[in-house]
Motif scaffolding. Sequence first.
Motif, mmCIF file in Angstrom:
data_model
loop_
_atom_site.group_PDB
_atom_site.id
_atom_site.type_symbol
_atom_site.label_atom_id
_atom_site.label_comp_id
_atom_site.label_asym_id
_atom_site.label_seq_id
_atom_site.Cartn_x
_atom_site.Cartn_y
_atom_site.Cartn_z
ATOM 1 N N PHE A 1 8.104 59.454 109.303
ATOM 2 C CA PHE A 1 9.182 60.364 109.680
ATOM 3 C C PHE A 1 10.299 59.552 110.335
ATOM 4 C CE2 PHE A 1 10.598 63.640 113.022
ATOM 5 C CZ PHE A 1 11.515 64.225 112.162
ATOM 6 N N TRP A 2 11.502 59.633 109.751
ATOM 7 C CA TRP A 2 12.671 58.952 110.312
ATOM 8 C C TRP A 2 13.750 59.992 110.590
ATOM 9 C CZ3 TRP A 2 17.207 59.447 107.547
ATOM 10 C CH2 TRP A 2 17.064 59.902 106.218
ATOM 11 N N VAL A 3 14.593 59.716 111.576
ATOM 12 C CA VAL A 3 15.618 60.689 111.951
ATOM 13 C C VAL A 3 16.980 60.015 112.033
ATOM 14 C CG1 VAL A 3 14.004 62.186 113.182
ATOM 15 C CG2 VAL A 3 15.166 60.351 114.409
ATOM 16 N N ILE A 4 18.012 60.821 111.845
ATOM 17 C CA ILE A 4 19.389 60.316 111.840
ATOM 18 C C ILE A 4 20.010 60.282 113.233
ATOM 19 C CG2 ILE A 4 21.747 60.880 111.062
ATOM 20 C CD1 ILE A 4 20.515 61.717 108.383
ATOM 21 N N PRO A 5 19.876 61.322 114.061
ATOM 22 C CA PRO A 5 20.684 61.371 115.293
ATOM 23 C C PRO A 5 20.370 60.290 116.318
ATOM 24 C CG PRO A 5 19.722 63.522 114.775
ATOM 25 C CD PRO A 5 19.069 62.534 113.904
ATOM 26 N N MET A 6 19.161 59.721 116.289
ATOM 27 C CA MET A 6 18.750 58.875 117.399
ATOM 28 C C MET A 6 19.589 57.607 117.539
ATOM 29 S SD MET A 6 16.678 60.966 118.535
ATOM 30 C CE MET A 6 16.044 60.099 119.946
ATOM 31 N N THR A 7 19.996 56.992 116.430
ATOM 32 C CA THR A 7 20.893 55.837 116.559
ATOM 33 C C THR A 7 22.331 56.290 116.802
ATOM 34 O OG1 THR A 7 21.057 55.753 114.131
ATOM 35 C CG2 THR A 7 19.510 54.230 115.191
ATOM 36 N N HIS A 8 22.670 57.483 116.362
ATOM 37 C CA HIS A 8 24.021 58.004 116.578
ATOM 38 C C HIS A 8 24.317 58.250 118.057
ATOM 39 C CE1 HIS A 8 24.695 59.709 112.238
ATOM 40 N NE2 HIS A 8 24.244 58.467 112.243
#
Length: 476
Positions: free
Chosen positions: A378-385
Motif C-alpha cells: 500500500f502506497w499513498v500520495i499525500p505523505m510526501t506532499h
Amino acid sequence: MNIFLISLLFIIPIFLLLGRTRKSSKRLPPGSLGIPVIGQSLGFLQAMRANTAEKWLQERIRKYGPVSKLTLFGKPTVFIYGQAANKFIFSCNHSVLANQQTQSIRRIMGERNLMELNVHDHKRVRDALVSFLKPESLKQYVGKMDEEIKNHLETYWQGKQQLTVLPLMKILTFNIICSLLFGLKRGTQRDKFGSCFQEMIKGTWSVPVNLPFTRYNRSLRESTRVKGMIRELIQEKRVELEQKGASPRQDLITFLLSMRDEDGKEVLTENEIVHNVILIMVAGYDTSSVVITFIIRLLANEPAVCAAVLQVAEQEEIAKNKASGELLTWEDLAKMKYTWRVAMENMRMFPPVFGGFRKALADIEYDGYIIPKGWQIFWVIPMTHIDETIFPEPSKFDPSRFENQASIPPYSFIPFGAGPRMCPGYEFARVEILITIHYLVTQFNWKPCADNSFSRDPMPVPSQGLPIKVWPRNLS
C-alpha cells in the motif's frame, strides 16, 4: 537420566523452531494484521471519510516507522511511505512487483485494465492509450472540448444565483468523456450510462463482502451493466469502421478498434478495450471533477490567487483577444503557466487519488524487512506532499513552488504517478482543467456558502458538495 535425555530430544527442536520463527518474524515489518479479512480496513475507511487518513497513517509511522504491516480490504498488506518508497513503487522491476488493486477495484473495473497488467501487456495497452492521449493527438480535440465546456456553463451556470459545484463538475467531466472518448451524444443512452456508472464507482474502495446489502454488491451489479453497454458501443463502432468508413480518431473506442499489429490483428482484445475504457472513465470523471472543484474552492477562499489567475496568467488577455464564439487553441493553453502552477499546488495539498496497491511476486527485501510473496503493498500520495523536508511550510498555499519543477526532488510530487507509471491521461486532464478554469474566471464571480471542510470517500468531497453564490464577471 534417560528421562532427562528424552526431554532434551523434544525440547531442543522446539527451541530451535521458536528461534527460527522469531528470527524470521523479525524480518517482517512491525505492526499487526488484526482480525482476518477485515484487519484495519474499517478504521482506515473511517479515517478517510473523516478526513483524518493522513493523521491515521502518521500515527502508524510514529509507532512503527516508514514500513509496517496490516490487513487492508481482505489481504495482508505492507504500508510504505516516502520518496524512496514512491520510486520503488513506480520504477520497480515488473517481475518483482506487479500492478494489483484491491479485489473490489479489480472486480468492478475488470482484470485487464492498465492498473492490473504487467510487463509486455502493460506496455502494449499503455502505448495504445498514450497514442490517443498524447499532446500531438489532443491538439485536434481542444476545440471540441471547448465547445462541450461552454455548452455546460451556458446550461448550468449562466443566469444562476446559487449552485453546487461538485455535482455539476461531475456532469461536465462525464459529458466530456462521453463526447471525446466514446462519441456518445446527449440523450437517453448517455443518461442511462451515467446513472449506472455513478453507482458503479461508489464501491471501488470497499470491503469485498458480496452480500445484497453492501456497497460492494451494488457496485458489482452496476459494473456488469456498464460493461454490457460498452460492449454494445464497441459493436456499433466496429460496424461504423467496417461499413461506413468512420474516422479512426473520432473517439477512443474507434481508435483502439482500428489499431493493428504487424500481422494485421487487433492490438487490444475486446475485454482490454472494455476494462480500459472503464479505467479512463473513472480517472477522467472522478479525478478531474474533484481537481476542478477544489480549484474553484481555492479561488473562492483566496481572492488574491483568483486575481492572479485572471491577470498574471493572461486569462483576461486571452479572453479579450478572442472574437465572439472563437474557440481556445493549444497555443492559448501554453500561455496559462500560472494557472497550471495553481492547479499543481492545489493537487499537492488535495490530491484527488489517495494511494494504491501493488502485489509482491516474490519475497522482497525492502528497507531491511521482508515483504512476503503474494502480499499487497500500500502506497499513498499525500505523505510526501505534506513532508516539510520536501515542501517547506506544507500547509501554506504557494504556487511558486512549481516555477522551477527541476528543484522538486523526483518521486515527491506524484498526483499523476511518476516514471514509467506516469498516468497516460495527464495531458488530457491538463487541457480539461485549463479550459474550464479559463471560462470560469473570465465569466463568473463566486463565493462559498458552506464551511471549508471536506471528507474522502475515497476521493475528497467538499462540505455539501461546495455550494456557492455566483454572479457574472464583466471583463470590460
